[in-house]
Design a protein around this motif. Structure first.
Motif, PDB file in Angstrom:
ATOM      1  N   GLY A 276     -27.184 -17.528  43.868  1.00  0.00           N
ATOM      2  CA  GLY A 276     -27.829 -18.535  44.698  1.00  0.00           C
ATOM      3  C   GLY A 276     -27.647 -18.235  46.171  1.00  0.00           C
ATOM      4  O   GLY A 276     -26.575 -17.811  46.597  1.00  0.00           O
ATOM      5  N   ILE A 277     -28.707 -18.421  46.939  1.00  0.00           N
ATOM      6  CA  ILE A 277     -28.662 -18.308  48.394  1.00  0.00           C
ATOM      7  C   ILE A 277     -29.266 -19.601  48.923  1.00  0.00           C
ATOM      8  O   ILE A 277     -30.438 -19.886  48.682  1.00  0.00           O
ATOM      9  CB  ILE A 277     -29.463 -17.094  48.903  1.00  0.00           C
ATOM     10  CG1 ILE A 277     -28.980 -15.819  48.228  1.00  0.00           C
ATOM     11  CG2 ILE A 277     -29.363 -16.990  50.425  1.00  0.00           C
ATOM     12  CD1 ILE A 277     -29.871 -14.615  48.467  1.00  0.00           C
ATOM     13  N   ARG A 278     -28.447 -20.416  49.583  1.00  0.00           N
ATOM     14  CA  ARG A 278     -28.905 -21.740  50.010  1.00  0.00           C
ATOM     15  C   ARG A 278     -28.437 -22.045  51.428  1.00  0.00           C
ATOM     16  O   ARG A 278     -27.367 -21.646  51.843  1.00  0.00           O
ATOM     17  CB  ARG A 278     -28.357 -22.799  49.060  1.00  0.00           C
ATOM     18  CG  ARG A 278     -28.843 -24.192  49.362  1.00  0.00           C
ATOM     19  CD  ARG A 278     -28.939 -25.063  48.138  1.00  0.00           C
ATOM     20  NE  ARG A 278     -29.646 -24.459  47.024  1.00  0.00           N
ATOM     21  CZ  ARG A 278     -30.978 -24.397  46.895  1.00  0.00           C
ATOM     22  NH1 ARG A 278     -31.759 -24.887  47.816  1.00  0.00           N
ATOM     23  NH2 ARG A 278     -31.520 -23.834  45.841  1.00  0.00           N
ATOM     24  N   VAL A 279     -29.283 -22.777  52.153  1.00  0.00           N
ATOM     25  CA  VAL A 279     -28.917 -23.275  53.481  1.00  0.00           C
ATOM     26  C   VAL A 279     -28.138 -24.572  53.297  1.00  0.00           C
ATOM     27  O   VAL A 279     -28.570 -25.464  52.559  1.00  0.00           O
ATOM     28  CB  VAL A 279     -30.173 -23.535  54.350  1.00  0.00           C
ATOM     29  CG1 VAL A 279     -29.793 -24.175  55.672  1.00  0.00           C
ATOM     30  CG2 VAL A 279     -30.939 -22.245  54.582  1.00  0.00           C
ATOM     31  N   TRP A 280     -26.986 -24.661  53.949  1.00  0.00           N
ATOM     32  CA  TRP A 280     -26.184 -25.883  53.989  1.00  0.00           C
ATOM     33  C   TRP A 280     -26.217 -26.386  55.424  1.00  0.00           C
ATOM     34  O   TRP A 280     -26.184 -25.591  56.365  1.00  0.00           O
ATOM     35  CB  TRP A 280     -24.749 -25.597  53.561  1.00  0.00           C
ATOM     36  CG  TRP A 280     -24.599 -25.359  52.080  1.00  0.00           C
ATOM     37  CD1 TRP A 280     -25.190 -24.378  51.343  1.00  0.00           C
ATOM     38  CD2 TRP A 280     -23.817 -26.120  51.171  1.00  0.00           C
ATOM     39  NE1 TRP A 280     -24.825 -24.480  50.033  1.00  0.00           N
ATOM     40  CE2 TRP A 280     -23.966 -25.537  49.898  1.00  0.00           C
ATOM     41  CE3 TRP A 280     -22.988 -27.226  51.310  1.00  0.00           C
ATOM     42  CZ2 TRP A 280     -23.334 -26.031  48.773  1.00  0.00           C
ATOM     43  CZ3 TRP A 280     -22.348 -27.719  50.178  1.00  0.00           C
ATOM     44  CH2 TRP A 280     -22.535 -27.128  48.928  1.00  0.00           C
TER      45      TRP A 280
ATOM     46  N   ARG B 180     -32.618 -28.298  50.634  1.00  0.00           N
ATOM     47  CA  ARG B 180     -33.572 -27.865  49.606  1.00  0.00           C
ATOM     48  C   ARG B 180     -33.968 -26.407  49.805  1.00  0.00           C
ATOM     49  O   ARG B 180     -34.568 -25.802  48.932  1.00  0.00           O
ATOM     50  CB  ARG B 180     -34.818 -28.737  49.653  1.00  0.00           C
ATOM     51  CG  ARG B 180     -34.566 -30.152  49.216  1.00  0.00           C
ATOM     52  CD  ARG B 180     -35.844 -30.938  49.206  1.00  0.00           C
ATOM     53  NE  ARG B 180     -35.604 -32.280  48.704  1.00  0.00           N
ATOM     54  CZ  ARG B 180     -36.530 -33.168  48.529  1.00  0.00           C
ATOM     55  NH1 ARG B 180     -37.790 -32.879  48.821  1.00  0.00           N
ATOM     56  NH2 ARG B 180     -36.242 -34.356  48.068  1.00  0.00           N
ATOM     57  N   SER B 181     -33.654 -25.866  50.996  1.00  0.00           N
ATOM     58  CA  SER B 181     -34.032 -24.487  51.309  1.00  0.00           C
ATOM     59  C   SER B 181     -33.067 -23.513  50.646  1.00  0.00           C
ATOM     60  O   SER B 181     -31.876 -23.503  50.939  1.00  0.00           O
ATOM     61  CB  SER B 181     -34.006 -24.255  52.821  1.00  0.00           C
ATOM     62  OG  SER B 181     -34.921 -25.101  53.459  1.00  0.00           O
ATOM     63  N   GLY B 182     -33.603 -22.724  49.769  1.00  0.00           N
ATOM     64  CA  GLY B 182     -32.772 -21.741  49.100  1.00  0.00           C
ATOM     65  C   GLY B 182     -33.518 -21.105  47.950  1.00  0.00           C
ATOM     66  O   GLY B 182     -34.668 -21.425  47.669  1.00  0.00           O
TER      67      GLY B 182
ATOM     68  N   ARG C 169     -25.041 -19.997  52.288  1.00  0.00           N
ATOM     69  CA  ARG C 169     -23.978 -19.746  51.318  1.00  0.00           C
ATOM     70  C   ARG C 169     -24.557 -18.955  50.162  1.00  0.00           C
ATOM     71  O   ARG C 169     -25.596 -19.297  49.607  1.00  0.00           O
ATOM     72  CB  ARG C 169     -23.382 -21.051  50.802  1.00  0.00           C
ATOM     73  CG  ARG C 169     -22.535 -21.738  51.844  1.00  0.00           C
ATOM     74  CD  ARG C 169     -21.760 -22.885  51.261  1.00  0.00           C
ATOM     75  NE  ARG C 169     -20.981 -23.528  52.311  1.00  0.00           N
ATOM     76  CZ  ARG C 169     -20.280 -24.628  52.129  1.00  0.00           C
ATOM     77  NH1 ARG C 169     -20.246 -25.208  50.938  1.00  0.00           N
ATOM     78  NH2 ARG C 169     -19.597 -25.153  53.145  1.00  0.00           N
ATOM     79  N   ILE C 170     -23.845 -17.889  49.812  1.00  0.00           N
ATOM     80  CA  ILE C 170     -24.234 -17.052  48.688  1.00  0.00           C
ATOM     81  C   ILE C 170     -23.226 -17.308  47.570  1.00  0.00           C
ATOM     82  O   ILE C 170     -22.021 -17.199  47.782  1.00  0.00           O
ATOM     83  CB  ILE C 170     -24.245 -15.563  49.087  1.00  0.00           C
ATOM     84  CG1 ILE C 170     -25.212 -15.347  50.251  1.00  0.00           C
ATOM     85  CG2 ILE C 170     -24.620 -14.694  47.881  1.00  0.00           C
ATOM     86  CD1 ILE C 170     -25.131 -13.985  50.888  1.00  0.00           C
TER      87      ILE C 170
END
Length: 91
Positions: free
Chosen positions: A45-49, A61-63, A32-33
């Motif tokens: 923000g760029i994060r793994v959901w 926590r990955s992002g 998700r950006i």
């Protein structure tokens, strides 16, 4: 008399900022950006959901969180990575 237990609906956690894009990484993960503001500062923000045991998506926590001024450099790096991964441009 039968007692019925009412379970509260499980909702995804509230994300900080506005979602701009969502990319399906695999069957259980999405990237998700987002753009937003924290303590008066703009961020991207760029994060793994991931899918939790409840079937809902949760942030991992990955992002990474970046200042918007770093986006041109990030985009240039991603273009270089894309060319390195597929030098013939077949994909």
């Amino acid at each position: 008399m039968n007692e019925t237990t009412v379970q509260p609906a499980v909702e995804e956690p509230e994300q900080i900022g506005t979602m701009i894009a969502e990319i399906q990484k695999n069957s259980r993960e999405r990237l998700r950006i987002t753009v937003g503001q924290y303590k008066g500062h703009e961020f991207v923000g760029i994060r793994v959901w991931f899918v939790g045991t409840d079937g809902q998506y949760w942030p991992s926590r990955s992002g990474v969180t970046l200042r918007p001024t770093l986006l041109p450099q990030l985009m240039q790096g991603l273009q270089l990575a894309a060319r390195a991964a597929d030098p013939q441009g077949a994909r």
